[in-house]
Design an enzyme around this catalytic site. Structure first.
Site, PDB file in Angstrom:
ATOM      1  N   ASP A  69      -0.858 -21.356 -41.174  1.00 51.73           N
ATOM      2  CA  ASP A  69      -0.805 -22.196 -39.969  1.00 51.73           C
ATOM      3  C   ASP A  69      -1.592 -23.489 -40.175  1.00 51.73           C
ATOM      4  OD1 ASP A  69      -0.850 -22.790 -36.914  1.00 51.73           O
ATOM      5  OD2 ASP A  69       0.329 -20.957 -37.077  1.00 51.73           O
TER       6      ASP A  69
ATOM      7  N   TRP B  86       7.412 -25.466 -37.071  1.00 52.29           N
ATOM      8  CA  TRP B  86       7.386 -26.879 -36.663  1.00 52.29           C
ATOM      9  C   TRP B  86       6.788 -26.946 -35.259  1.00 52.29           C
ATOM     10  CZ3 TRP B  86      10.904 -31.045 -38.792  1.00 52.29           C
ATOM     11  CH2 TRP B  86      10.861 -32.210 -38.038  1.00 52.29           C
ATOM     12  N   ASP B  87       5.579 -27.440 -35.178  1.00 51.50           N
ATOM     13  CA  ASP B  87       4.850 -27.428 -33.914  1.00 51.50           C
ATOM     14  C   ASP B  87       4.945 -28.787 -33.215  1.00 51.50           C
ATOM     15  OD1 ASP B  87       3.194 -26.442 -31.934  1.00 51.50           O
ATOM     16  OD2 ASP B  87       1.603 -25.802 -33.298  1.00 51.50           O
TER      17      ASP B  87
ATOM     18  N   ASP C 168       1.826 -18.906 -26.784  1.00 51.77           N
ATOM     19  CA  ASP C 168       0.553 -18.567 -27.433  1.00 51.77           C
ATOM     20  C   ASP C 168      -0.067 -17.348 -26.761  1.00 51.77           C
ATOM     21  OD1 ASP C 168       0.603 -20.501 -29.343  1.00 51.77           O
ATOM     22  OD2 ASP C 168      -0.714 -21.901 -28.294  1.00 51.77           O
TER      23      ASP C 168
HETATM   24  C1  DGJ Z   1      -0.071 -24.287 -31.147  1.00 50.38           C
HETATM   25  C2  DGJ Z   1       0.772 -23.124 -31.575  1.00 50.38           C
HETATM   26  O1  DGJ Z   1       1.416 -22.575 -30.469  1.00 50.38           O
HETATM   27  C3  DGJ Z   1      -0.121 -22.102 -32.275  1.00 50.38           C
HETATM   28  O2  DGJ Z   1       0.641 -20.976 -32.618  1.00 50.38           O
HETATM   29  C4  DGJ Z   1      -0.760 -22.723 -33.471  1.00 50.38           C
HETATM   30  O3  DGJ Z   1       0.201 -23.026 -34.439  1.00 50.38           O
HETATM   31  C5  DGJ Z   1      -1.527 -23.965 -33.057  1.00 50.38           C
HETATM   32  N1  DGJ Z   1      -0.730 -24.865 -32.309  1.00 50.38           N
HETATM   33  C6  DGJ Z   1      -2.072 -24.673 -34.270  1.00 50.38           C
HETATM   34  O4  DGJ Z   1      -2.665 -25.854 -33.941  1.00 50.38           O
END
Ligand code: DGJ
Length: 717
Positions: free
Chosen positions: A345, A460-461, A530
């Protein structure tokens, strides 16, 4: 306007196996919705349809029915689907029928293209409908183009308008926020408007999700009644308008949110709206959801028919604190668990501004040498050695002001030139309307894959909405930013898809803040939230399952809500695409064995879980218990998941009525996912029942144990 004889009383029928959407021309040449509902049995009945009586306020100005694509200024006083300021300043548009074409796409899907024109202006509007017979899904989008001397301005440009006529309408919406995704609530619609929309730009779904359910005549119910489910395939601002007019008809307008998005359209260019995708069912939302699931797997979702990888992620476990040794250890743990992949991550990049927290480094996609001196090739090799695949996290649309990228390319950042900048998670959004930025974002993925062909997966965030809304690139066309941003994103994703068609990717947005069916053409799955507290997940997954198949929804076992057992957490994650994000060293030997066995069971049952039909049996919104089941297509294997949340003292426990089974088959039922050394307390364990018995009489499988769960495998004999 003179109407060609062949266009008088023209009937256009858009059909699936269960639904008809029928349009008729009137003597004035305009095209009206004449019917939308359960499929008509007799072709001959269609000639009896007329659209003359329908429509809202009779203005005497020529509006006589439910206009197929209601333009502003055409004699209907309610919300228009299309608003145009013509090049001469005239704000009225009247659309008449021009032509229709149909083509079969694959034997199951048919595309109908209806062309409309304005007698006073060289304007063409093409309405596209693709009807998927078996899945009972219709998707529709609109293309607008003109040949006026100067550009026209689009002020409204919906994908579609639908009209309904029922004594009562109930809207179920899906609201939320970070860690509270897809909370369902229902309300009756009264005269006037109810609008569902967001203005968040990138993380567009965060407060209100782009989905709705309409109960027609009664609130939407899981197992019975007429419902309409709709969603928009747009990874940006969207708007659904529900307007009950003076005749108590409901108009549903779906599309891009025109908020701050007046669009200039030069002559000869086509403005294509996103797809509005909808289904209806006469047997409640359960069936309508199955329509969406089947359609998504067959037609929309990236690699919809393919397998999905189980994984171990490190975010909840390590956060930003890791090094090569730690990661190698986690890869061994992934192998020990039996999952397919290790997913690294956030926190692996940035040198001048190391990404050791969320305040720096975003945008600098070079491996952090202090933390990972041997780079990504080493990690890929370590994963190979451990016998698992290697996946990696990126957030390529964003930048921390503390980054080399921000120093080098301040003009690539969406940011107001003359006001104090505010930050969402200490970051800003890159200006994807700019082709140079598109190249950069594509280059993040391309560069990583070119240097490391062993990377097997991307997460991909996207952690910030568009803030400080100003594009240095668009200059005097600022109003086009929201639309052009999304189009820029699709251009990048198209390039990735073309060059790396098979790379699986997870769509993530600070949890589930971005989830729509256009994005999911490029992503195999999405991170639902999350919030991995299993209790909360029961609600979140219930919500997302209204529209998405289980294989698209990532669910990880973590340490959120440690008061619940590991079994409960695993059983909740097993319903979707299973992953882990937990340190195995914090688990007891039995818990570790349980997790390993659960992964083996999951792999064995993947065809049922990932590709079976989902039946939502008991809603968590209606009490302290919930149950769902997956049934394979042959009705030979099924999996029942039962959860007891916080049961009340002495409450009545009702039998669970199964669904989707073959009434004439005999099914052996066995409890699975038991903790080592424990036995099923269900008296009928191992016994055989007919599908008919299980569906009509049911079985008492709920218990009063707090946050407990029981999974049962059914095998047809
Ligand atoms: C938000 C995501 O939802 C999390 O799973 C994680 O990847 C964090 N960002 C990392 O900054």
């Amino acid at each position: 306007m003179t109407l060609h004889a062949e266009n008088e009383n023209r009937v256009i029928r858009i059909s699936t196996d269960e639904t008809d959407l029928i349009y008729c021309t009137n003597s004035n040449g305009r095209l009206y919705q004449a019917y939308f509902g359960e499929k008509l049995l007799h072709e001959a009945d269609i000639t009896a349809l007329s659209s003359d009586e329908k429509g809202g306020a009779d203005s005497g100005a020529g509006q006589k029915g439910w206009d197929i694509y209601l333009p502003a200024g055409s004699g209907d006083y309610f919300e228009p689907a299309l608003g145009i300021t013509h090049s001469d300043g005239n704000r009225s548009t009247v659309l008449t029928f021009a032509s229709v074409d149909t083509k079969s796409l694959d034997g199951n899907a048919t595309e109908t293209i209806i062309r409309l024109q304005d007698g006073q202006y060289p304007l063409e509007v093409a309405l596209h409908y693709v009807a998927y017979k078996k899945e009972n899904i219709i998707k529709t989008w609109t293309e607008i183009k003109h040949q006026e001397k100067k550009p026209i301005h689009l002020t409204e440009y919906a994908s579609s308008i639908l009209y309904l006529e029922h004594p009562a309408y109930y809207l179920t919406e899906f609201s939320g926020d970070w860690a509270k995704e897809m909370q369902m609530s229902t309300q009756p619609l009264q005269p006037g408007k109810k609008v569902l929309e967001t203005k968040l730009g990138t993380r567009a779904a965060m407060f209100m999700y782009p989905f709705f359910e309409l109960g027609l005549g009664q609130p939407a119910h899981e197992h019975q009644g007429e419902v309409l489910l709709g969603t928009i395939g747009w990874t940006g601002n969207y708007r659904f308008t529900f307007e009950v007019d003076n005749m108590h008809h409901l108009r549903v307008i779906s599309g891009i949110n025109p908020y701050a998005s007046r669009y200039e359209l030069p002559a000869g260019e086509t403005f294509a709206t996103p797809e509005f995708i909808f289904t209806r069912s006469d047997e409640g939302t359960g069936k309508a959801s199955r329509h969406f699931h089947a359609w998504a797997r067959h037609y929309q979702l990236k690699d919809g028919k393919g397998d999905r990888m189980t994984l171990l992620n490190n975010w909840e476990n390590t956060g930003f604190q890791f090094d090569e040794q730690k990661l190698s250890g986690l890869m061994q743990e992934a192998k020990h668990l039996g999952v397919d992949m290790f997913l690294l991550d956030d926190g692996w990049f940035g040198n001048k501004y190391p990404r050791n927290n969320d305040r720096a480094g975003l945008g600098d996609w070079q491996v952090m040498e202090n933390k990972l001196p041997h780079g990504i090739p080493f990690l890929v090799k370590e994963a190979e050695k451990a016998g698992v695949k290697f996946g990696i996290w990126i957030e390529p649309e964003m930048v921390n002001p503390k980054s080399e990228l921000a120093e080098k390319h301040p003009d690539w950042i969406i940011k107001l030139p003359n006001r104090e900048t505010y930050y969402y998670r200490n970051q800003l959004v890159l200006d994807l309307s700019n082709p140079e930025v598109q190249d950069f974002v594509f280059g993040v993925v391309d560069g990583l894959l070119t240097d490391n062909p062993g990377i097997a997966y991307f997460k991909w965030d996207c952690n910030s909405p568009i803030t400080n809304v100003y594009s240095p690139y668009l200059k005097d066309k600022q109003e086009q930013l929201y639309v052009d941003y999304v189009r820029g994103l699709y251009k990048v994703l198209d390039r990735i898809q073309a060059k790396y068609p098979h790379i699986p990717m997870m769509l993530c947005s600070g949890g589930g803040g971005r989830c729509d069916y256009e994005a999911l053409k490029y992503f195999t799955e999405f991170w639902a939230s999350d919030n991995t507290d299993p209790v909360e997940r029961l609600y979140i997954q219930w919500g997302f399952s209204q529209f998405f198949p289980s294989k698209a929804m990532c669910a990880h076992v973590t340490s959120w809500n440690r008061r619940t057992s590991v079994k409960f957490r695993v059983d909740v994650a097993m319903m979707c695409k299973l992953g882990f994000d937990i340190g195995l060293d914090g688990l007891s030997a039995d818990e570790r064995t349980f997790c390993q066995e659960a992964v083996t069971t999951y792999n064995r049952l993947k065809p049922v879980i990932l590709d079976g039909d989902l039946y939502r049996l008991v809603s968590p919104y209606e009490g302290e218990h919930t149950a769902v089941m997956h049934v394979d297509e042959a009705q030979s294997k099924a999996l029942l998941y039962t959860y007891n949340i916080y049961p009340r003292f002495g409450e009545a426990l009702y039998p669970i009525h199964f669904q989707g089974l073959n009434p004439n088959k005999q099914y052996k039922i066995e409890e699975i996912n038991l903790m080592p050394g424990t036995k099923s307390a269900f008296q009928g364990n191992g016994q055989t029942y007919s599908g008919d018995y299980l569906m009509k009489v049911g079985l008492r499988l709920f218990t009063t144990e707090t946050t407990s769960s029981h999974l049962f495998e059914l095998t047809a004999l």
